[in-house]
Design a protein around this motif. Structure first.
Motif, PDB file in Angstrom:
ATOM      1  N   LYS A  78     -26.723  19.149  20.363  1.00 27.35           N
ATOM      2  CA  LYS A  78     -26.200  17.933  20.990  1.00 27.35           C
ATOM      3  C   LYS A  78     -25.301  17.134  20.054  1.00 27.35           C
ATOM      4  O   LYS A  78     -24.512  16.311  20.516  1.00 27.35           O
ATOM      5  N   THR A  79     -25.395  17.397  18.760  1.00 26.51           N
ATOM      6  CA  THR A  79     -24.626  16.613  17.786  1.00 26.51           C
ATOM      7  C   THR A  79     -23.354  17.312  17.344  1.00 26.51           C
ATOM      8  O   THR A  79     -22.314  16.683  17.174  1.00 26.51           O
ATOM      9  N   PHE A  80     -23.430  18.634  17.176  1.00 27.06           N
ATOM     10  CA  PHE A  80     -22.312  19.371  16.591  1.00 27.06           C
ATOM     11  C   PHE A  80     -21.462  20.011  17.682  1.00 27.06           C
ATOM     12  O   PHE A  80     -21.859  21.005  18.300  1.00 27.06           O
ATOM     13  N   LYS A  81     -20.285  19.422  17.898  1.00 24.29           N
ATOM     14  CA  LYS A  81     -19.400  19.875  18.975  1.00 24.29           C
ATOM     15  C   LYS A  81     -18.724  21.197  18.643  1.00 24.29           C
ATOM     16  O   LYS A  81     -18.459  22.010  19.515  1.00 24.29           O
ATOM     17  N   HIS A  82     -18.419  21.413  17.371  1.00 21.41           N
ATOM     18  CA  HIS A  82     -17.643  22.586  16.967  1.00 21.41           C
ATOM     19  C   HIS A  82     -18.585  23.696  16.514  1.00 21.41           C
ATOM     20  O   HIS A  82     -19.246  23.582  15.479  1.00 21.41           O
ATOM     21  N   LYS A  83     -18.639  24.762  17.298  1.00 23.91           N
ATOM     22  CA  LYS A  83     -19.495  25.901  16.978  1.00 23.91           C
ATOM     23  C   LYS A  83     -18.640  27.163  16.941  1.00 23.91           C
ATOM     24  O   LYS A  83     -17.680  27.294  17.694  1.00 23.91           O
ATOM     25  N   PHE A  84     -19.015  28.095  16.066  1.00 24.66           N
ATOM     26  CA  PHE A  84     -18.234  29.319  15.939  1.00 24.66           C
ATOM     27  C   PHE A  84     -19.141  30.439  15.430  1.00 24.66           C
ATOM     28  O   PHE A  84     -20.173  30.193  14.798  1.00 24.66           O
ATOM     29  N   SER A  85     -18.752  31.668  15.723  1.00 24.69           N
ATOM     30  CA  SER A  85     -19.501  32.822  15.250  1.00 24.69           C
ATOM     31  C   SER A  85     -19.107  33.148  13.813  1.00 24.69           C
ATOM     32  O   SER A  85     -17.979  32.888  13.390  1.00 24.69           O
TER      33      SER A  85
ATOM     34  N   SER B 288     -23.050  19.560  23.317  1.00 27.48           N
ATOM     35  CA  SER B 288     -21.849  18.818  22.918  1.00 27.48           C
ATOM     36  C   SER B 288     -20.593  19.668  23.040  1.00 27.48           C
ATOM     37  O   SER B 288     -19.502  19.148  23.277  1.00 27.48           O
ATOM     38  N   GLU B 289     -20.724  20.978  22.894  1.00 28.45           N
ATOM     39  CA  GLU B 289     -19.544  21.843  22.990  1.00 28.45           C
ATOM     40  C   GLU B 289     -19.001  21.898  24.420  1.00 28.45           C
ATOM     41  O   GLU B 289     -17.820  22.151  24.632  1.00 28.45           O
ATOM     42  N   ASN B 290     -19.873  21.671  25.408  1.00 25.08           N
ATOM     43  CA  ASN B 290     -19.444  21.740  26.805  1.00 25.08           C
ATOM     44  C   ASN B 290     -18.960  20.397  27.347  1.00 25.08           C
ATOM     45  O   ASN B 290     -18.521  20.330  28.503  1.00 25.08           O
ATOM     46  N   GLN B 291     -19.053  19.348  26.550  1.00 28.80           N
ATOM     47  CA  GLN B 291     -18.633  18.030  27.021  1.00 28.80           C
ATOM     48  C   GLN B 291     -17.123  18.014  27.258  1.00 28.80           C
ATOM     49  O   GLN B 291     -16.348  18.402  26.387  1.00 28.80           O
ATOM     50  N   GLY B 292     -16.718  17.580  28.435  1.00 29.76           N
ATOM     51  CA  GLY B 292     -15.290  17.506  28.745  1.00 29.76           C
ATOM     52  C   GLY B 292     -14.709  18.798  29.277  1.00 29.76           C
ATOM     53  O   GLY B 292     -13.493  18.885  29.502  1.00 29.76           O
ATOM     54  N   ILE B 293     -15.527  19.840  29.485  1.00 29.60           N
ATOM     55  CA  ILE B 293     -15.031  21.114  30.012  1.00 29.60           C
ATOM     56  C   ILE B 293     -15.663  21.381  31.367  1.00 29.60           C
ATOM     57  O   ILE B 293     -16.875  21.229  31.542  1.00 29.60           O
ATOM     58  N   ILE B 294     -14.835  21.747  32.346  1.00 26.22           N
ATOM     59  CA  ILE B 294     -15.356  22.075  33.669  1.00 26.22           C
ATOM     60  C   ILE B 294     -14.938  23.494  34.057  1.00 26.22           C
ATOM     61  O   ILE B 294     -13.939  24.023  33.587  1.00 26.22           O
ATOM     62  N   TYR B 295     -15.767  24.066  34.905  1.00 29.81           N
ATOM     63  CA  TYR B 295     -15.522  25.402  35.453  1.00 29.81           C
ATOM     64  C   TYR B 295     -14.970  25.226  36.862  1.00 29.81           C
ATOM     65  O   TYR B 295     -15.501  24.450  37.664  1.00 29.81           O
ATOM     66  N   VAL B 296     -13.872  25.932  37.177  1.00 33.07           N
ATOM     67  CA  VAL B 296     -13.246  25.836  38.498  1.00 33.07           C
ATOM     68  C   VAL B 296     -13.092  27.246  39.064  1.00 33.07           C
ATOM     69  O   VAL B 296     -12.543  28.134  38.392  1.00 33.07           O
TER      70      VAL B 296
ATOM     71  N   MET C  93     -20.181  22.459  12.911  1.00 32.82           N
ATOM     72  CA  MET C  93     -19.614  21.485  11.976  1.00 32.82           C
ATOM     73  C   MET C  93     -19.224  20.191  12.666  1.00 32.82           C
ATOM     74  O   MET C  93     -18.966  20.159  13.875  1.00 32.82           O
ATOM     75  N   LYS C  94     -19.194  19.138  11.853  1.00 38.80           N
ATOM     76  CA  LYS C  94     -18.883  17.799  12.369  1.00 38.80           C
ATOM     77  C   LYS C  94     -18.635  16.883  11.184  1.00 38.80           C
ATOM     78  O   LYS C  94     -19.204  17.079  10.109  1.00 38.80           O
ATOM     79  N   ILE C  95     -17.766  15.895  11.367  1.00 37.72           N
ATOM     80  CA  ILE C  95     -17.642  14.817  10.391  1.00 37.72           C
ATOM     81  C   ILE C  95     -18.437  13.637  10.925  1.00 37.72           C
ATOM     82  O   ILE C  95     -18.190  13.153  12.035  1.00 37.72           O
ATOM     83  N   LYS C  96     -19.409  13.208  10.159  1.00 34.89           N
ATOM     84  CA  LYS C  96     -20.271  12.129  10.618  1.00 34.89           C
ATOM     85  C   LYS C  96     -19.488  10.828  10.727  1.00 34.89           C
ATOM     86  O   LYS C  96     -18.714  10.474   9.834  1.00 34.89           O
ATOM     87  N   GLU C  97     -19.713  10.120  11.825  1.00 31.58           N
ATOM     88  CA  GLU C  97     -19.062   8.833  12.048  1.00 31.58           C
ATOM     89  C   GLU C  97     -20.083   7.716  11.882  1.00 31.58           C
ATOM     90  O   GLU C  97     -21.267   7.953  11.667  1.00 31.58           O
TER      91      GLU C  97
END
Length: 764
Positions: A114-121, A587-595, A750-754
């Motif tokens: 829920k905190t880290f928006k940027h995820k990668f393999s 958090s990675e899915n926030q702002g993304i929709i499936y159509v 990864m994330k930069i803490k605000e």
């Protein structure tokens, strides 16, 4: 499944937010360009399908975070804005964990997802993960010569005899001369270094050469070199040269790419628009000619040959790669120009010449291979390539215009050396320290437990600008890991499957298929024969389609029959509603929709109507790998979740015959699931039999223990994260695992803490 990302042009007065469309460098997550106080910010590329970030790319980001843009190039895969405004860097390493752990215990890793928006393999780890990303070495390794050695002292070092037994070339090939077949890359090595192979991901349409396996020490060698440009598809071939063993060039062709050229990469390729305009040769022509020219026992030779074969979209299993043949310590790969100078005594790739000479490069790789075969590994080891390379880097740095003694980054400089160059020290907290060599600018603290690692981190981390906090966990046994991976595949398949019915006995089957296919790509649709009235089992390619079917079709009237749409009830789907809800909140899915339900003209129609959708940043359009046709669904990426919700409401109100919902599946998860084979990859001769009851209970206890470990790890990281200062670049790395049974890729977050007002979680 290939994915194409399109830019969405703005029609308002804000700064233009057009996004790049090439596969190799897809769009950035755009930043607000209104004037703000400068602070470090992070945005990532919308990854291609593999979503994989290599250890070298991760190292790029960390070096940029340490030194900034004045001395190192920007990372190729993400955008770090204002790196000089970072307050610190903290890397959490969960040693022994892989991507399998994260998704097996997804609900337990609540804070991380829920905190880290940027995820990668991450690729499976090498034997020395810490060296790959930071430069921390094991005790058994011997470091290269210090970069401060100069003048007569350097000369003495170069002339001194080295401990040949520690040289990686000696360790791999021995001291005696070897034959050609011994220099070939093994299939496992080709897989490790991403060579295209039969059955490998994204190689389905690659062309095989006419190799028949009759390779001997007298098989013919052919030097190969390619240059490429950047197109809307990614990197495409523009020039190829093939040189026979005697040095004669038998093929030298310019090639016209199939897609629109975005960058000719002239400084490397030497290709310009004027040169390429009259060319009519296409990739398929080159492939056909290569198959004709290469005999069945041909051995291809090149430098970083994997990229050449990938751009050729060809598979050849017998290769010698000079960047690996002459590899240095910890897998260091020397440049072709450097090897040519110190081994062959020839200058090439002159700086005053635009672009590389492909014939010269191909011919040089052949000469290097012949030198290795003629003189043997011992002769190469005695040259001490590591010391020579360090000397060359120092010399180049001292001659650089405007260099006034400040920190200068060398191409092979590690993160640890970058920290040393700016007078900073690394803090390393771990339970496993005995295996690591000491370093003057690394403060290492050994702890007795993961709990003590956390306690020490809360005290020590604020005192250091760069920190590694390593928690260590016992990895799953190979058999248990493979079984869990198989169960994960089954779980996702069942979650993406729905049952629908009852339908009338003479229902229109084609109409039913069309109705369910409008919600997304259908893997299979079968008639259920065990029911009185017709029912159908529909398995979708993506989870979003199955969820949309349940949400929009359950209870509707179809040909005089109210149907029910639901998932199968199994052990894998009992808590499906909870998991779906948590995935939507990721958090990675926030702002993304499936159509779903797209027509052929949807893209153009959407772009025409883009002013209706505030905050629309990118359109992700999956394509079928074989047919190259666009699929009937897409993902729309918006700046905020509110923008995405507005878009969903607009789709409901318009007669576009589209259906949508918030996204559920992170893209790297889809890529990972695609690579899971239906059967465990166990060594030959070993069989997995159905466990006895006692074994099954024992396995369940181990899984429950692992679940508790994952929850506790999540809590510890949450507790420490809240104590970090704003502006901290925070990375979570699950390195993955590798053993004789197989490998499991890792995962990075990864994330930069605000600035935050939350109270710290109740960690343990």
């Amino acid at each position: 499944m290939e994915q194409e990302t399109e830019a969405v042009p703005r029609k308002r007065k804000e700064a233009d937010s057009a996004l790049a469309t090439e596969l190799g460098r897809p769009p950035w997550d755009l930043e607000d360009k209104q004037p703000k106080a400068k602070k470090a910010r992070l945005s990532t590329i919308l990854f291609p399908e593999t979503c994989e970030v290599t250890h070298r790319q991760l190292c790029e980001l960390l070096k940029y975070a340490v030194l900034g843009k004045s001395t190192v190039p920007k990372p190729s895969w993400c955008q770090l804005l204002h790196p000089n405004h970072l307050s610190s860097v903290v890397i959490f390493i969960l040693k022994g964990m892989s991507q399998l752990h994260f998704y097996k215990f997804y609900l337990e890793f609540r804070f991380l997802r829920k905190t880290f928006k940027h995820k990668f393999s991450l690729p499976p780890p090498t034997s020395d993960f810490l060296f790959d990303i930071i430069g921390l070495q094991k005790k058994k390794s011997t470091r290269g010569f210090p970069r401060t050695i100069e003048g007569p002292l350097m000369s003495a070092v170069l002339k001194s005899s080295t401990n040949l037994q520690n040289d990686p070339i000696i360790q791999k090939y021995g001291c005696e001369k070897v034959g050609l077949t011994r220099c070939l890359l093994t299939k496992e090595e080709m897989k490790t270094f991403h060579f295209p192979l039969e059955g490998s991901p994204n190689c389905e349409n690659f062309i095989l050469t006419k190799c028949d396996g009759s390779i001997t020490d007298s098989s013919p060698l052919f030097g190969l070199d390619c240059e490429m440009c950047l197109t809307s598809k990614g990197r495409e071939l523009t020039h190829i040269s093939l040189v026979a063993e005697g040095g004669h060039c038998i093929m030298d062709e310019l090639v016209k790419p199939d897609f629109k050229i975005l960058n000719y990469l002239t400084s490397f390729s030497g290709i310009t628009k004027k040169i390429l305009n009259p060319v009519t040769t296409k990739l398929k022509d080159v492939q056909k000619l290569l198959r004709k020219l290469l005999p069945p026992d041909a051995v291809l030779v090149g430098h970083s040959l994997d990229s050449d074969l990938r751009v050729l979209q060809m598979i050849h299993p017998y290769v010698i790669d000079t960047s690996l043949l002459y590899a240095g310590k910890q897998g260091r790969r020397f440049k072709l120009r450097f090897l040519a100078k110190v081994i062959l005594g020839k200058d090439m790739q002159c700086p005053d010449k635009v672009g590389h000479d492909t014939i010269e490069d191909a011919r040089t790789t052949l000469e290097l291979t012949r030198y290795f075969l003629k003189n043997g590994p011992k002769k190469i080891a005695e040259l001490n390539l590591e010391a020579l390379a360090s000397h060359e880097e120092l010399k180049a740095a001292s001659q650089e215009p405007g260099n006034k003694g400040g920190p200068t980054e060398c191409p092979n400089m590690s993160v640890l050396e970058c920290l040393d160059s700016v007078g900073q020290k690394l803090l390393f907290l771990t339970r496993d320290i005995d295996e690591l060599s000491s370093s003057r600018n690394c403060q290492t603290i050994r702890c007795s437990s993961n709990k003590e690692v956390l306690e020490q981190a809360r005290v020590e981390v604020p005192l250091f600008p760069f920190n590694i906090v390593q928690f260590s966990f016992k990895p799953f046994s190979p058999i248990l890991a493979e079984e869990m991976k198989k169960r994960m595949k089954t779980k996702w398949t069942e979650m993406s499957t729905v049952y629908a019915g009852p339908f009338i006995k003479n229902c229109n089957i084609e109409a039913v298929k069309k109705m369910f296919n409008s919600l997304g790509p259908v893997e299979s649709i079968t008639l259920v024969l065990e029911t009185y009235m017709p029912h159908f089992c529909i398995q979708y390619e993506v989870l979003e389609a199955a969820q949309l079917a349940i949400e929009t079709m359950n209870g509707i009237l179809v040909e005089d029959s109210y149907i029910r749409v639901h998932r199968p009830v199994t052990e894998f789907t009992l808590e499906c509603d909870i998991l779906v809800h948590e995935l939507e909140q990721d958090s990675e899915n926030q702002g993304i929709i499936y159509v779903a339900g797209l027509g052929e003209t949807f893209k153009e129609h959407l772009l025409d109507q883009s002013s209706l959708f505030p905050g629309l940043e990118a359109v992700i359009l999956p394509k079928d790998v074989k047919s190259r046709k666009q699929k009937n669904y897409c993902f729309l990426k918006f700046k905020t979740r509110d923008n995405a919700q507005v878009a969903l409401e607009i789709f409901k109100g318009k007669d576009w015959k589209l259906k949508g919902r918030h996204a559920l599946t992170p893209r790297h998860l889809q890529a990972w699931l695609k690579d899971i084979h239906p059967e465990p990859a166990t060594p030959s001769g070993l069989q997995i039999v159905p466990p006895l009851l006692e074994k099954h209970v024992f396995q369940t206890l181990k899984e429950n223990h692992a679940k508790i470990v994952a929850w506790r790890c999540n809590q510890r990281i949450e507790r420490l994260y809240h104590s970090l200062s704003p502006g901290t670049l925070c990375l979570i790395l699950l390195p993955g695992t590798k053993n004789t049974f197989g490998s499991h890729p890792g995962l990075g977050l990864m994330k930069i803490k605000e600035e935050e007002n939350d109270t710290p979680g109740l960690g343990v």
